[in-house]
Structures are given as C-alpha cells and as structure tokens.
Design an enzyme around this catalytic site. Sequence first.
Site, PDB file in Angstrom:
ATOM      1  N   GLN A  80     139.387  88.834  40.665  1.00  0.00           N
ATOM      2  CA  GLN A  80     139.869  90.130  41.147  1.00  0.00           C
ATOM      3  C   GLN A  80     140.756  89.933  42.375  1.00  0.00           C
ATOM      4  O   GLN A  80     140.366  89.274  43.339  1.00  0.00           O
ATOM      5  CB  GLN A  80     138.735  91.086  41.523  1.00  0.00           C
ATOM      6  CG  GLN A  80     139.362  92.456  41.859  1.00  0.00           C
ATOM      7  CD  GLN A  80     138.409  93.489  42.376  1.00  0.00           C
ATOM      8  OE1 GLN A  80     137.748  93.286  43.391  1.00  0.00           O
ATOM      9  NE2 GLN A  80     138.328  94.609  41.689  1.00  0.00           N
ATOM     10  N   CYS A 110     138.656 100.109  45.772  1.00  0.00           N
ATOM     11  CA  CYS A 110     137.900  99.888  47.005  1.00  0.00           C
ATOM     12  C   CYS A 110     138.387 100.841  48.097  1.00  0.00           C
ATOM     13  O   CYS A 110     139.572 100.887  48.418  1.00  0.00           O
ATOM     14  CB  CYS A 110     138.052  98.438  47.459  1.00  0.00           C
ATOM     15  SG  CYS A 110     137.207  98.148  49.000  1.00  0.00           S
ATOM     16  N   HIS A 181     135.515 103.090  37.517  1.00  0.00           N
ATOM     17  CA  HIS A 181     134.350 103.450  38.332  1.00  0.00           C
ATOM     18  C   HIS A 181     134.398 104.978  38.405  1.00  0.00           C
ATOM     19  O   HIS A 181     135.265 105.550  39.072  1.00  0.00           O
ATOM     20  CB  HIS A 181     134.444 102.797  39.712  1.00  0.00           C
ATOM     21  CG  HIS A 181     133.269 103.091  40.592  1.00  0.00           C
ATOM     22  ND1 HIS A 181     133.146 102.602  41.869  1.00  0.00           N
ATOM     23  CD2 HIS A 181     132.145 103.826  40.382  1.00  0.00           C
ATOM     24  CE1 HIS A 181     132.015 103.028  42.410  1.00  0.00           C
ATOM     25  NE2 HIS A 181     131.390 103.779  41.529  1.00  0.00           N
ATOM     26  N   ASN A 221     131.991 102.158  34.626  1.00  0.00           N
ATOM     27  CA  ASN A 221     131.214 101.565  35.720  1.00  0.00           C
ATOM     28  C   ASN A 221     130.717 102.673  36.644  1.00  0.00           C
ATOM     29  O   ASN A 221     131.366 103.697  36.805  1.00  0.00           O
ATOM     30  CB  ASN A 221     132.118 100.574  36.493  1.00  0.00           C
ATOM     31  CG  ASN A 221     131.545 100.145  37.829  1.00  0.00           C
ATOM     32  OD1 ASN A 221     132.091 100.440  38.887  1.00  0.00           O
ATOM     33  ND2 ASN A 221     130.426  99.454  37.801  1.00  0.00           N
ATOM     34  N   GLY A 243     127.060  96.760  38.384  1.00  0.00           N
ATOM     35  CA  GLY A 243     127.209  96.180  39.711  1.00  0.00           C
ATOM     36  C   GLY A 243     125.857  95.899  40.340  1.00  0.00           C
ATOM     37  O   GLY A 243     125.228  94.871  40.092  1.00  0.00           O
TER      38      GLY A 243
HETATM   39  C1  LIG Z   1     128.141  94.716  47.992  1.00  0.00           C
HETATM   40  C2  LIG Z   1     129.233  95.309  47.142  1.00  0.00           C
HETATM   41  C3  LIG Z   1     130.506  94.793  47.222  1.00  0.00           C
HETATM   42  C4  LIG Z   1     131.539  95.312  46.418  1.00  0.00           C
HETATM   43  N1  LIG Z   1     132.772  94.714  46.426  1.00  0.00           N
HETATM   44  C5  LIG Z   1     133.734  95.117  45.541  1.00  0.00           C
HETATM   45  C6  LIG Z   1     134.948  94.399  45.385  1.00  0.00           C
HETATM   46  O1  LIG Z   1     135.196  93.360  46.030  1.00  0.00           O
HETATM   47  N2  LIG Z   1     135.854  94.866  44.493  1.00  0.00           N
HETATM   48  C7  LIG Z   1     135.614  95.989  43.744  1.00  0.00           C
HETATM   49  O2  LIG Z   1     136.464  96.377  42.929  1.00  0.00           O
HETATM   50  N3  LIG Z   1     134.469  96.675  43.861  1.00  0.00           N
HETATM   51  C8  LIG Z   1     133.525  96.244  44.719  1.00  0.00           C
HETATM   52  N4  LIG Z   1     132.308  96.891  44.758  1.00  0.00           N
HETATM   53  C9  LIG Z   1     132.077  98.027  43.850  1.00  0.00           C
HETATM   54  C10 LIG Z   1     131.474  97.544  42.527  1.00  0.00           C
HETATM   55  O3  LIG Z   1     132.368  96.686  41.853  1.00  0.00           O
HETATM   56  C11 LIG Z   1     131.124  98.732  41.615  1.00  0.00           C
HETATM   57  O4  LIG Z   1     132.320  99.396  41.278  1.00  0.00           O
HETATM   58  C12 LIG Z   1     130.178  99.716  42.293  1.00  0.00           C
HETATM   59  O5  LIG Z   1     129.102  99.048  42.931  1.00  0.00           O
HETATM   60  C13 LIG Z   1     129.620 100.724  41.276  1.00  0.00           C
HETATM   61  O6  LIG Z   1     128.875 100.082  40.274  1.00  0.00           O
HETATM   62  P1  LIG Z   1     127.254 100.050  40.310  1.00  0.00           P
HETATM   63  O7  LIG Z   1     126.798 101.462  40.507  1.00  0.00           O
HETATM   64  O8  LIG Z   1     126.866  99.490  38.961  1.00  0.00           O
HETATM   65  O9  LIG Z   1     126.865  99.182  41.449  1.00  0.00           O
HETATM   66  C14 LIG Z   1     131.280  96.401  45.551  1.00  0.00           C
HETATM   67  C15 LIG Z   1     129.982  96.916  45.493  1.00  0.00           C
HETATM   68  C16 LIG Z   1     128.966  96.370  46.261  1.00  0.00           C
HETATM   69  C17 LIG Z   1     127.568  96.927  46.143  1.00  0.00           C
END
Ligand SMILES: Cc1cc2nc3c(=O)[nH]c(=O)nc-3n(C[C@H](O)[C@H](O)[C@H](O)COP(=O)(O)O)c2cc1C
Length: 339
Positions: A80, A110, A181, A221, A243
Amino acid sequence: MQPNNAVPEGNAEKSNTYAGRRISVAPMMDWTDRHCRVFHRHITKHTWLYTEMVTTGALVYGDVERHLRFNDEEHPVALQLGGSDPKDLATSAKLGEKWGYDEINLNCGCPSERVQKGAFGACLMAEPELVRDCVKAMRDAVSIDVTVKHRIGIDETESYDFVRDFVGTVADAGCTTFIVHARNAILKGLSPKENREIPPLKYEYAYRLKRDFPQFEILINGGIKTEAEIDEHLRHVDGVMLGREAYHNPYLMATFDSKYYGDTAPVKNREEVLRAMMPYIAAQLAKEGGRGLKLNTITRHMLGLMQGLHGARQFRQTLSDSKRLAAGDPGLLLEALPK
Ligand SMILES: Cc1cc2nc3c(=O)[nH]c(=O)nc-3n(C[C@H](O)[C@H](O)[C@H](O)COP(=O)(O)O)c2cc1C
C-alpha cells in the site's frame, strides 16, 4: 526478499484473479509489518495480505530496503502506497513491483492530519481527477494490479453519488479493483481511531457500487468480525477485507483456506502455528538482533492467537512480560502456551 527485475513467475496470473482477494487483511500501520504477515501466513495460505502504508517520500528519499523487504512466504502480498504525486507514485509502484509485490494499492482512506498535510489519504477523495492521474501513472509504470482503497465520503457528504462518481472517475484510468471502507472519513476533529468507529457504516453503498459497476472487483471493509458476516457480504460484493478482527483474533482465519479458497490441506492448530513461528523468530533474531530487532518486535503480533480459549489471558500476559521478553528466548512462546 531481494529485488528482482522481473515479476516473480506466476504473479501476474495470481494477481489478476478475483478469487485471490476474496478475503484480505487490511493495511494497518504499525501492525501489518512483515513479521505480522509471516504469522498470518501460518494460519492462512491464501488470504490476501497488505503491507502497512508506505509513503512515496519514504521510498523516493528514504531507505527502500527497510520499507520494502519482505519474506517469500508472505505471497500474495500487496504494497500500500500513500502519496499524491503521480510521478513519485509511479516511481514507488515500480520499486514495489521490482521487489516482488503482487499488487500496488493507493491509500485514499486514511484521515490522519499528518497524512492530510502531505495531501494524501482520504482527502484525495475530494480530487478524483488527481487520483485518476495517479492511478494512470502507476498503471503505466507496472504490470501488476493497481487498486484503490477509499471511504464512501468525506466530512458531511451523505450522498451515494459522491462515491459513485469517485469510482467512475478513477476507473477511467483503468483501475478495476476498489476496496471500500464503508464509512465517511471526517477530516477535521476526529482522530484516526475515532474515524474507524464513529462515522456510521453504510454497507449498502458498497453493495450499490457492485450493482452499478458489475464489471469491477468491489471489496468491502469496516467492522466485519465473523464468518457469518463475511458470508453475507460475499452475497453482494467480490471480497471482504478484515482489519482489527484479523489482528486481534487471527485464528479466525484458520478456516478461510478451505472455506473461501477450496484448499483442503490440513490446517495448523494454534500450537502448531506458534511452533511454526519459532524457527522464523530465531532466524530473525540471529540476523537482526544486532541491529535492534527484539523478540517482542515479532511476538507482539501473536498476542491474540489464543483468543477465545481458556488461558488466553495468561498467554498474553506471559508474552507481555518485559523482563522475560528481554531475555530474547523464543522458547518463551512454549512457556506461554495455555496448559
Ligand atoms: C492500527 C491501524 C492502522 C491502520 N493503518 C492503515 C493504513 O496504513 N492504511 C489504510 O488504508 N488503512 C489503515 N487502517 C484502516 C484499516 O485498513 C481498515 O480500513 C479499518 O481498520 C476498518 O476495518 P476493520 O473495521 O475491519 O478494522 C488502519 C487501522 C488500524 C486499526
């Protein structure tokens, strides 16, 4: 993994199959590093894995090896990228391909203020033409898939048309895979953590994208935790990205190979997963201990392995004991095993 000039044999084919991304683990900063990904691979061979976001600045001006090296067994794995300059993104994507990644993904989701200062991440959703140009520059530079991960809106946008038009514009550059997302990003006033919890999930928007763009691969997501939820989403979209649940409860993924990829090879039980990590940890410590790699750098990703079992707490506690971790003995994993 060392860089090579050709895409590893078979990758082009692998990366072009929709089945490949049926289930994936989300890119997560500080969490889905190469050690975490090796650990996840011992639980599931096929689930598609993503790196943490790597900024173009880190690759164009920084230590490329530090950011891009990974282990062969991590395939299939997507890099990514975070950035908004087409030229830098093209350079970074090319590096990613050279190092053997199976996909390049652009972060348009993000919301962190640090990322906004660099004018990338979710704020890019306000500039779909720029995202289109970024994707085009990357697609011209590499032959592996270029995909986009995004939200359904920014700030107070409520209308579905916003995300539909975003996808439509970016698709003009030839992007056919969108990871949605399914909540808005609030660019001011919410922390990244709050931005993963407060804006409401609207799965229907992702489903509608699949209906409006049936020719595209749409992955969903956000807040997905169980196999039953995954199965329900797969009735509407092509893939599901997990995630936090994948990170905190990784053994959930043990059934994925057989259930979602038709691979009936025997699945490792939790103790076997743990034992399988031990030679890797020992080798990494031998190789990089001198450069500051600590036992905890790897074992911290494994704290959730026993989630749901009697003894899970004890397991986490043992593996969080700084004194015992400091000794640097991978045997601590066996001591931590629930009796
Ligand atoms: C600790 C943490 C770091 C994350 N870093 C990124 C990242 O570097 N790039 C990104 O696109 N999303 C990042 N996310 C978002 C996740 O990719 C994901 O979209 C989000 O957690 C929702 O999914 P979930 O509900 O299954 O966790 C991060 C999430 C967490 C919890």
